[in-house]
Design an enzyme around this catalytic site. Structure first.
Site, PDB file in Angstrom:
ATOM      1  N   HIS A  76       1.103  -1.319   0.305  1.00  0.00           N
ATOM      2  CA  HIS A  76       0.146   0.036   0.497  1.00  0.00           C
ATOM      3  C   HIS A  76       0.876   1.149  -0.037  1.00  0.00           C
ATOM      4  O   HIS A  76       1.987   1.405   0.464  1.00  0.00           O
ATOM      5  CB  HIS A  76      -0.968  -0.136   0.907  1.00  0.00           C
ATOM      6  CG  HIS A  76      -1.963  -0.866   0.742  1.00  0.00           C
ATOM      7  ND1 HIS A  76      -3.220  -0.819   1.772  1.00  0.00           N
ATOM      8  CD2 HIS A  76      -2.096  -2.259  -0.023  1.00  0.00           C
ATOM      9  CE1 HIS A  76      -3.640  -1.773   1.958  1.00  0.00           C
ATOM     10  NE2 HIS A  76      -3.645  -2.371   0.715  1.00  0.00           N
ATOM     11  N   TYR A 205      -9.703   5.062   7.102  1.00  0.00           N
ATOM     12  CA  TYR A 205      -9.726   5.022   7.988  1.00  0.00           C
ATOM     13  C   TYR A 205     -10.701   6.437   8.556  1.00  0.00           C
ATOM     14  O   TYR A 205     -10.857   7.389   7.999  1.00  0.00           O
ATOM     15  CB  TYR A 205      -7.711   5.953   9.516  1.00  0.00           C
ATOM     16  CG  TYR A 205      -7.561   5.028   9.474  1.00  0.00           C
ATOM     17  CD1 TYR A 205      -7.061   3.849  10.301  1.00  0.00           C
ATOM     18  CD2 TYR A 205      -6.444   4.854   8.353  1.00  0.00           C
ATOM     19  CE1 TYR A 205      -6.365   3.356  11.140  1.00  0.00           C
ATOM     20  CE2 TYR A 205      -4.860   3.434   8.502  1.00  0.00           C
ATOM     21  CZ  TYR A 205      -5.310   2.788  10.023  1.00  0.00           C
ATOM     22  OH  TYR A 205      -4.496   2.127  10.047  1.00  0.00           O
ATOM     23  N   PRO A 297      -4.592  -0.436  18.739  1.00  0.00           N
ATOM     24  CA  PRO A 297      -4.772  -0.936  17.472  1.00  0.00           C
ATOM     25  C   PRO A 297      -4.553   0.470  16.784  1.00  0.00           C
ATOM     26  O   PRO A 297      -4.483  -0.118  15.408  1.00  0.00           O
ATOM     27  CB  PRO A 297      -6.219  -1.775  17.337  1.00  0.00           C
ATOM     28  CG  PRO A 297      -6.796  -1.076  18.525  1.00  0.00           C
ATOM     29  CD  PRO A 297      -6.277  -0.536  19.236  1.00  0.00           C
ATOM     30  N   LYS A 301       0.102  -0.327  15.498  1.00  0.00           N
ATOM     31  CA  LYS A 301       2.383  -0.485  15.649  1.00  0.00           C
ATOM     32  C   LYS A 301       2.437  -1.336  16.581  1.00  0.00           C
ATOM     33  O   LYS A 301       4.065  -2.328  16.506  1.00  0.00           O
ATOM     34  CB  LYS A 301       1.889   0.689  16.296  1.00  0.00           C
ATOM     35  CG  LYS A 301       2.133   2.523  15.279  1.00  0.00           C
ATOM     36  CD  LYS A 301       3.484   2.234  15.097  1.00  0.00           C
ATOM     37  CE  LYS A 301       3.475   2.975  14.221  1.00  0.00           C
ATOM     38  NZ  LYS A 301       3.687   2.926  12.368  1.00  0.00           N
TER      39      LYS A 301
HETATM   40  C1  PHB Z   1      -6.170  -4.523  10.155  1.00  0.00           C
HETATM   41  O1  PHB Z   1      -6.217  -4.620   9.219  1.00  0.00           O
HETATM   42  O2  PHB Z   1      -6.268  -5.382  11.439  1.00  0.00           O
HETATM   43  C2  PHB Z   1      -5.786  -3.486  10.938  1.00  0.00           C
HETATM   44  C3  PHB Z   1      -5.287  -1.968  10.021  1.00  0.00           C
HETATM   45  C4  PHB Z   1      -5.199  -1.191  10.225  1.00  0.00           C
HETATM   46  C5  PHB Z   1      -4.761  -1.040  12.001  1.00  0.00           C
HETATM   47  C6  PHB Z   1      -5.228  -2.207  12.576  1.00  0.00           C
HETATM   48  C7  PHB Z   1      -6.012  -3.087  12.042  1.00  0.00           C
HETATM   49  O3  PHB Z   1      -4.664   0.632  11.664  1.00  0.00           O
END
Ligand code: PHB
Length: 400
Positions: A76, A205, A297, A301
């Site tokens: 990505h 996000y 989460p 990280k």
């Molecule tokens: C996930 O794909 O589980 C994931 C991706 C980004 C994050 C947290 C979890 O910030």
């Protein structure tokens, strides 16, 4: 009768951190034995985050240990911040010349477990009554009962506690000799796995007046998504329709963007907290990953920090074992913690930026909107975000 085994490094925890360390040690000709109270299948099916920083991918793939990350993972080059239904792309490559890889943690484990088999190294899965001890002696030990009921003792030169947030190794250290720093958040994440094609090519996000949501992926046919919820939310109260309408409401916008829905086959509420224990070394015990620190989460990280610990720890152990030079071991805790606290700050900052705090004042709510706007409108702001998200290059040698 206790069966005794002798090894150089005894590793508690066969997650990605423990197994990656075992493999690196193997490449340097250093023997290790790994124990875990979970069985191999359980670890392989435990869903965790899916984003690997550029440096993590390099570490995992350099020795061929996680060879599928490049072929089955997805690079990505950016991510999307969707604020009140409007997209703002953070172009990682354009801003800092780095990428992240979407490659789930349980797949990292599957690859590393196979690599460990190929290395011919010992791993005891499904053990019980694990009791590490003797950290202040030259011969620390790990006592346990193996999956067949045999009582065993590993006699080591060093013990590494890579046994996760409920670490037995950490709790064996007297509380008077360690300092803990913790922060609780007034929310959690509701995570789902569903059978559907991806809803977006990169992660989204999203911040909306209903709270945070994250659109992530797993493969062409399985997707991972999350939305902010209350910590005491019961997954059984959420029907499939209710989940999809809540997720959709959090990404709704004037562009008419729609999530691609599908059958939900996993629902979990993920706890949210920040935690650090210091120091990360107690005599001949060295803590790594979640055993020493937990991050919320947001920003993914956790695994990346654990792998950074392992990189620093491997060099320290190699120098101690092969050259009798313990300066790396002496510096391990400070070196690892410098990055841990940067990541603690980043994870908690990104969390507060994107989530709605149910206890926050109207002033605080408006201030956050201003902060987010200031960040996204600034090329320097986006570059800061891109640099932290893709992983700072190497650990800092700055002493502050
Ligand atoms: C996930 O794909 O589980 C994931 C991706 C980004 C994050 C947290 C979890 O910030």
């Amino acid at each position: 009768m206790v069966e005794e085994l002798r090894t150089t490094v005894g590793i508690v925890g066969a997650g990605p951190a423990g197994l990656m360390l075992a493999h690196l040690l193997h490449t340097a000709g250093i023997d290790s034995v790994v124990v875990d109270n979970r069985d191999r299948d359980t670890i392989a099916h435990t869903h965790r985050a899916g984003i690997l920083e550029q440096g993590s991918v390099e570490l995992l793939t350099r020795t061929g240990a996680v060879s599928r990350a490049h072929t089955e993972g997805h690079q990505h080059e950016g991510t999307v911040f969707r604020v009140d239904g409007v997209d703002h792309r953070i172009d990682f490559q354009g801003l800092v010349g780095a990428s992240v890889w979407l490659y789930p943690q349980n797949e990292v484990f599957v690859d590393l477990a196979k690599t460990r088999d190929a290395d011919g190294g010992a791993v005891f899965y499904g053990v019980s009554d694990t009791q590490p001890g003797g950290f202040d002696t030259d011969r620390p030990t790990i006592d346990f009962t193996d999956a067949d009921g045999t009582a065993r003792r590993i006699i080591c030169d060093w013990i590494v506690g890579a046994d996760g947030s409920r670490s037995v190794c950490r709790t064996t250290v007297p509380e008077t000799t360690r300092q803990r720093y913790a922060h609780q958040y007034p929310f959690a994440w509701f995570g789902i796995l569903c059978e559907a094609p991806p809803s977006a090519p990169e992660l989204i996000y999203a911040r909306s007046e209903r709270g945070f949501a994250l659109v992530s992926q797993r493969s062409d046919t399985v997707q991972r998504m999350y939305f902010q919820c209350s910590p005491d939310e019961d997954p059984d109260d959420w029907s499939e329709d209710r989940i999809w309408s809540e997720l959709q409401a959090r990404v709704d916008g004037p562009d008419g963007y729609r999530l691609t829905t599908g059958t939900i086959f996993d629902k979990t509420v993920l706890p949210f907290r920040s935690y650090v224990t210091e120091p990360m070394r107690h005599g001949r015990l060295l803590l790594a990953g979640d055993a020493a620190h937990t991050v919320p989460p947001t920003g993914a990280k956790g695994l990346n920090l654990a792998l950074q610990d392992v990189r620093v720890l491997f060099e320290a152990l190699r120098d101690a074992v092969t050259r009798g030079d313990e300066s790396g071991i002496d510096g391990y805790s400070d070196r690892a913690l410098a990055r841990v606290w940067k990541a603690q700050n980043f994870s908690s900052w990104m969390t507060s930026l994107l989530h709605l705090d149910p206890q926050a004042s109207d002033f605080e709510f408006r201030r956050r909107q201003g902060e987010l706007r200031g960040l996204l409108e600034s090329a320097h702001g986006r570059a800061y975000l891109a640099e932290a998200y893709t992983g700072w290059p190497g650990e800092s040698t700055l002493t502050i």
